[in-house]
Design an enzyme around this catalytic site. Sequence first.
Site, PDB file in Angstrom:
ATOM      1  N   ALA A 122       0.840  -1.192   0.000  1.00 53.33           N
ATOM      2  CA  ALA A 122       0.000   0.000   0.000  1.00 53.33           C
ATOM      3  C   ALA A 122       0.878   1.246   0.000  1.00 53.33           C
ATOM      4  CB  ALA A 122      -0.920  -0.004   1.211  1.00 53.33           C
ATOM      5  N   GLY A 148       0.086  -5.034   1.068  1.00 50.41           N
ATOM      6  CA  GLY A 148      -1.201  -5.093   0.393  1.00 50.41           C
ATOM      7  C   GLY A 148      -1.176  -5.906  -0.879  1.00 50.41           C
ATOM      8  N   GLU A 200       4.788  -5.205   7.373  1.00 49.07           N
ATOM      9  CA  GLU A 200       4.180  -4.060   8.050  1.00 49.07           C
ATOM     10  C   GLU A 200       4.751  -3.774   9.434  1.00 49.07           C
ATOM     11  OE1 GLU A 200       0.993  -5.486   5.110  1.00 49.07           O
ATOM     12  OE2 GLU A 200       2.503  -6.396   6.422  1.00 49.07           O
TER      13      GLU A 200
END
Length: 258
Positions: free
Chosen positions: A64, A109, A132
């Site tokens: 992302a 993502g 992440e």
Amino acid sequence: MAEYILYHTTDGVGTLTLNRPKVLNAINYDLLRELDSLLDEIAADDSLRVLLLTGSGKAFAAGADIAQQAVMDPAEAEDWGKFGSGIFRKLELLPIPTIAVVNGYALGGGCEMAMACDLILAGEKAKFGQPETGLGITPGFSGTQRLLRRVGVSKAKELIYTGRMIDAQEAIQLGLADHVYPDDQLQEEALAMAKKIAGNAPAAVRYAKCAINEGAQTDIDAAIAIENKWFAKCFATEDQKEGMQAFLEKRKAEFHNR
């Protein structure tokens, strides 16, 4: 007119290509909105048999958009997570089979998007990961849930806690990816698989997807009853009659999705 996604269909096979190559197809709001709208069109297209999902350039999707997320407060982050997760769930629930064709990086993502597909085919240089925690966050588009369902709880914990990136061969060993091919053969092999699926009775393939997905969420006795239901529904189709008659007559079946 889509700006960040390319899409075309040929002989019942749709090919959806994420198209932000300068940022390795990083996922932002605009791309997700386009994907959301396109998935509605795909779901409504009765001529479609299989969907291939890939990325342009050197990546499937490298995660992302960090610049977009860096300024979010908790409420905005929750909305962002719900938005992305909802669209990936829509992808997962498409009635037709979906195949992620992972060329290069599928991180964050991007890995979550690939896992929302039924099958994952990888090029030999593909890289997967949920990095992440190194950014101070957890996966936000259902990665904690889909990864454990693909590779098991303890391995999912290891990969998410460490943020470790894995290559295509390890992804195969763990059950994250289904096949790995030389990079220059990946698209050809993916299309060959899609055509093989598209050549079978469309309703039977869709019903099989329903049976598998529904059964995976329950106990074995309930799951067997689910299979019985979808198996019986096949016998209300013309394609079942055609498929079995063609077998008995030793000829190729001609399915018409009826």
